[in-house]
Each structure stands twice: as structure tokens, then as C-alpha cells.
Design a protein around this motif. Structure first.
Motif, PDB file in Angstrom:
ATOM      1  N   THR A 228       0.821  -1.214   0.000  1.00  0.00           N
ATOM      2  CA  THR A 228       0.000   0.000   0.000  1.00  0.00           C
ATOM      3  C   THR A 228       0.855   1.264   0.000  1.00  0.00           C
ATOM      4  O   THR A 228       1.998   1.271   0.455  1.00  0.00           O
ATOM      5  CB  THR A 228      -0.932   0.048   1.225  1.00  0.00           C
ATOM      6  OG1 THR A 228      -0.156   0.211   2.418  1.00  0.00           O
ATOM      7  CG2 THR A 228      -1.782  -1.202   1.313  1.00  0.00           C
ATOM      8  N   SER A 230       0.023   5.841   0.190  1.00  0.00           N
ATOM      9  CA  SER A 230      -0.938   6.915   0.395  1.00  0.00           C
ATOM     10  C   SER A 230      -0.522   8.061  -0.510  1.00  0.00           C
ATOM     11  O   SER A 230       0.618   8.521  -0.440  1.00  0.00           O
ATOM     12  CB  SER A 230      -0.953   7.352   1.856  1.00  0.00           C
ATOM     13  OG  SER A 230      -1.300   6.262   2.694  1.00  0.00           O
ATOM     14  N   GLU A 261      -5.367   5.168   2.063  1.00  0.00           N
ATOM     15  CA  GLU A 261      -4.423   4.077   1.785  1.00  0.00           C
ATOM     16  C   GLU A 261      -4.969   3.179   0.679  1.00  0.00           C
ATOM     17  O   GLU A 261      -6.112   2.725   0.745  1.00  0.00           O
ATOM     18  CB  GLU A 261      -4.195   3.262   3.067  1.00  0.00           C
ATOM     19  CG  GLU A 261      -3.114   2.205   2.945  1.00  0.00           C
ATOM     20  CD  GLU A 261      -2.900   1.463   4.264  1.00  0.00           C
ATOM     21  OE1 GLU A 261      -1.924   0.712   4.359  1.00  0.00           O
ATOM     22  OE2 GLU A 261      -3.723   1.641   5.195  1.00  0.00           O
ATOM     23  N   LYS A 295       1.528   4.726   5.227  1.00  0.00           N
ATOM     24  CA  LYS A 295       0.381   5.609   5.491  1.00  0.00           C
ATOM     25  C   LYS A 295       0.784   6.604   6.566  1.00  0.00           C
ATOM     26  O   LYS A 295       1.271   6.208   7.623  1.00  0.00           O
ATOM     27  CB  LYS A 295      -0.834   4.796   5.943  1.00  0.00           C
ATOM     28  CG  LYS A 295      -2.048   5.651   6.343  1.00  0.00           C
ATOM     29  CD  LYS A 295      -3.200   4.793   6.808  1.00  0.00           C
ATOM     30  CE  LYS A 295      -4.377   5.640   7.257  1.00  0.00           C
ATOM     31  NZ  LYS A 295      -5.532   4.830   7.683  1.00  0.00           N
TER      32      LYS A 295
END
Length: 340
Positions: A228, A230, A261, A295
Motif C-alpha cells: 500500500t 498513500s 491508503e 500511510k
């Protein structure tokens, strides 16, 4: 031109007519910052060696008498011919893995010798100095989301360490120099940022996916696509720069990034949807030391600066895709060769 609304009252007034230096001023972020500062009536000096910066990024300001472009490497002592500055923004450093790993020793020295040269100039001029650090100082984090008090999980001898450890050292240098020499320091840790003027060959996931989709090429997803990131739109980030520089939030770094995210798989499908591309998705091995999750905890920026990102990922991607589509129509050969 971007309009900025400041929600907090604890800011010093914006400078007007002052001389301001941006190292890395012809880069993606530096050029957007220059737009804002010139619009306020400041005389902005953009210092850049044009290794990753581009003169075309400053084309909007080419006829302004408030912009001076200085070709110079920040690892060399800053020229005495430059005027006295009220503020210095230190943005000089390759920021994508493709670019900073191409010459890792140079990257490390920018964050060492370059930072030293900027700080010495700030001390000489009595300037307030802003340092652009990075979320990469958190490495492959063991705490999620990442707050400023987290010390990180970084490989000191890996392929990314020239940048990760370089930025960590620069934070130490700015902190200690500020405390011992009386220089006013502001530091920001930048999370993934995107928008117009990104380079097509920078290897970052947004520019990769957008260029690949527009050209009908396969979208390259590394690993299984579950990692992930952001994504913060550039306008939001520059607004945060401005708020921090004019604030009294001293010494300690501040995270700036969008806390939304998204997995790489989600981003790839969103780019395909917006562009209408039928490009397939292909999978490649995950790079060494690539963070699995990223994140920002932006509580500090929200509480002390009144800052939160305002541009959604979809909205920001629409603007970014429009920019790259225009670049492909205007100079397709240059964009395609850069992306290959």
C-alpha cells in the motif's frame, strides 16, 4: 494559480517582496512552490543542476521578472553572487528510486554536503530554512500508520539506503545545526506525492501506471499488488509547505501526506478505469527493501497547522492524466523515450 486557504491563525504573515531560495527549484515540487511564491511578489531563485529538474517546469514563470534560475550543484558551496535570502527551501535531491539509485554516492552527498552548504548559507543570511525530508526514513515500517515519533526500520546497507539513510542524516544535521547555531529550521516528511510535472521516467507508481495506460502498454505491478501507499496531490502538499514555513512548529519534523491508503492493485484498476485503457496488468518481482505498507499519521499537521489534504485520489489522477496526455500529444517522442 492555486488558491490557498489558511485555517489557522498562528501563522506569521506571508513575506512579500523578499528574496527566497529554492534548491531543486526546477524539480516537480520546487516548480510548484515557485509558482506560489512568485505569485505573492517574492523574488524566487531556483537553484538546480538539472540532473532531474527541467527548465520546462518553470515555463509558466519564464516571463516573470521575479524568477531567477541558477544552474548550480548544491554539493558545491553556494555562489557568493546570490543575494541575501529571507527564506531557503531545501528540496534538492533525486526522489525516486530510479534516479537516486543511479548514483548512490551522489545521492548520499547531496544529503550530507548539500545540506551543510544550505545550512551555512541560512546561518550567514539569517534565513529561516525549510528541509524536505521523506517518509522513506521510516523504511519498511513496523508501526502503522507512521507517526513522527516512530524511529523507523531502515536497512543501512541496502540499495535504498543512500536515500533513506541520507535523509535521516540530513534530519540530524538540520536539527543539531538549528539548535547550536540559532538557525530557524522547519522540516517536513513527505509521503508519496503526484501531479502535473512529474517526470515520465521517474519510476514512481503513478507516473508508471498513467504513461503505460495512455500508451496501451501493460501496467507493471510489483509483487502481488497488495503493498500500500498513500497518495497526496501536489497542490495539497505545497499548501502544507507554506503553512509549516510560516508556523511556529519548530525543530521536529511534520508528516505531510494523504492518509487514504490504497493497494497497488487498486491504483492500477483506478488508472485503467479513468483512462479507459485496456492495458493488461503484469507482475514483476518486488524490489529489495520495498516497504509493504505506507500511510502517514497526520495528527500533528492537522492539530498544529490546520492542514488536511483536500484533493481525492480520483480528482488528482484526472488532473495528472490530463497533464501526461497533453505531454504525449505535444512531444510524444520525448515522453515515450523517457518512459522506456
Amino acid at each position: 494559480m492555486i488558491e490557498f486557504n489558511h485555517a489557522t491563525g498562528s501563522l506569521r504573515p506571508a513575506l512579500e517582496g523578499a528574496n527566497i531560495l529554492i534548491t531543486g527549484g526546477a524539480g516537480f515540487l520546487g516548480s510548484h512552490l515557485a509558482d506560489l511564491l512568485v505569485s505573492r511578489g517574492n523574488h524566487v531563485y531556483c537553484l538546480d543542476n538539472f540532473h532531474t529538474g527541467r527548465a520546462s517546469n518553470l515555463s509558466r514563470l519564464q516571463f516573470s521578472n521575479r524568477l531567477s534560475v541558477v544552474q548550480h550543484d548544491v554539493t558545491d558551496e553556494l555562489p557568493d553572487t546570490l543575494p541575501k535570502f529571507a527564506e531557503i527551501y531545501n528540496l534538492a535531491c533525486p526522489a525516486s528510486p530510479v534516479h537516486y539509485q543511479a548514483d548512490p554516492v551522489s545521492t548520499a552527498m547531496i544529503n550530507c554536503k548539500g545540506a551543510w552548504n544550505v545550512l551555512r548559507r541560512a546561518e550567514r543570511d539569517g534565513a529561516r530554512v525549510f528541509h524536505a525530508s521523506t517518509s522513506e526514513i521510516y523504511g519498511d515500517p513496523e508501526i502503522h500508520p507512521q507517526p513522527e515519533h516512530y524511529w523507523g526500520n531502515v536497512n543501512t546497507v541496502g540499495p535504498r539506503s543512500c536515500y533513506d539513510e541520507g535523509k535521516r542524516f540530513a534530519e540530524t544535521l538540520f536539527t543539531d545545526f538549528g539548535k547550536t547555531r540559532g538557525v530557524t529550521v522547519r522540516m517536513v516528511r513527505i509521503f508519496n506525492t503526484y501531479g502535473p510535472r512529474m517526470q515520465p521516467d521517474d519510476g514512481r507508481v503513478v507516473s508508471n501506471f498513467v504513461i503505460q495506460a495512455l500508451l496501451g502498454q501493460p501496467l507493471t505491478v510489483y509483487g502481488d499488488g497488495s503493498q500500500t501507499r498513500s497518495f497526496c496531490y501536489v497542490d495539497d502538499l505545497i499548501r502544507g509547505f507554506d503553512l509549516l514555513m510560516r508556523s511556529e512548529v519548530a525543530d521536529s519534523p511534520v508528516n505531510l501526506g494523504n492518509p487514504g491508503e490504497f493497494t497497488m492493485e487498486e491504483l492500477a484498476h483506478l488508472v485503467l478505469e479513468i483512462t479507459g485503457s485496456r492495458s493488461p496488468i503484469v507482475r514483476l518481482p518486488l524490489p529489495v527493501d520495498d516497504p509493504k505498507r505506507r500511510k502517514p499519521d497526520i495528527s500533528k499537521a492537522s492539530e498544529l497547522l490546520g492542514w488536511r489534504p483536500e484533493v481525492s485520489l480520483r480528482e488528482g489522477l484526472l488532473k495528472t492524466i490530463e497533464y501526461f496526455d497533453g505531454e504525449l500529444r505535444r512531444q510524444p517522442a520525448a515522453v515515450i523515450s523517457a518512459a522506456e
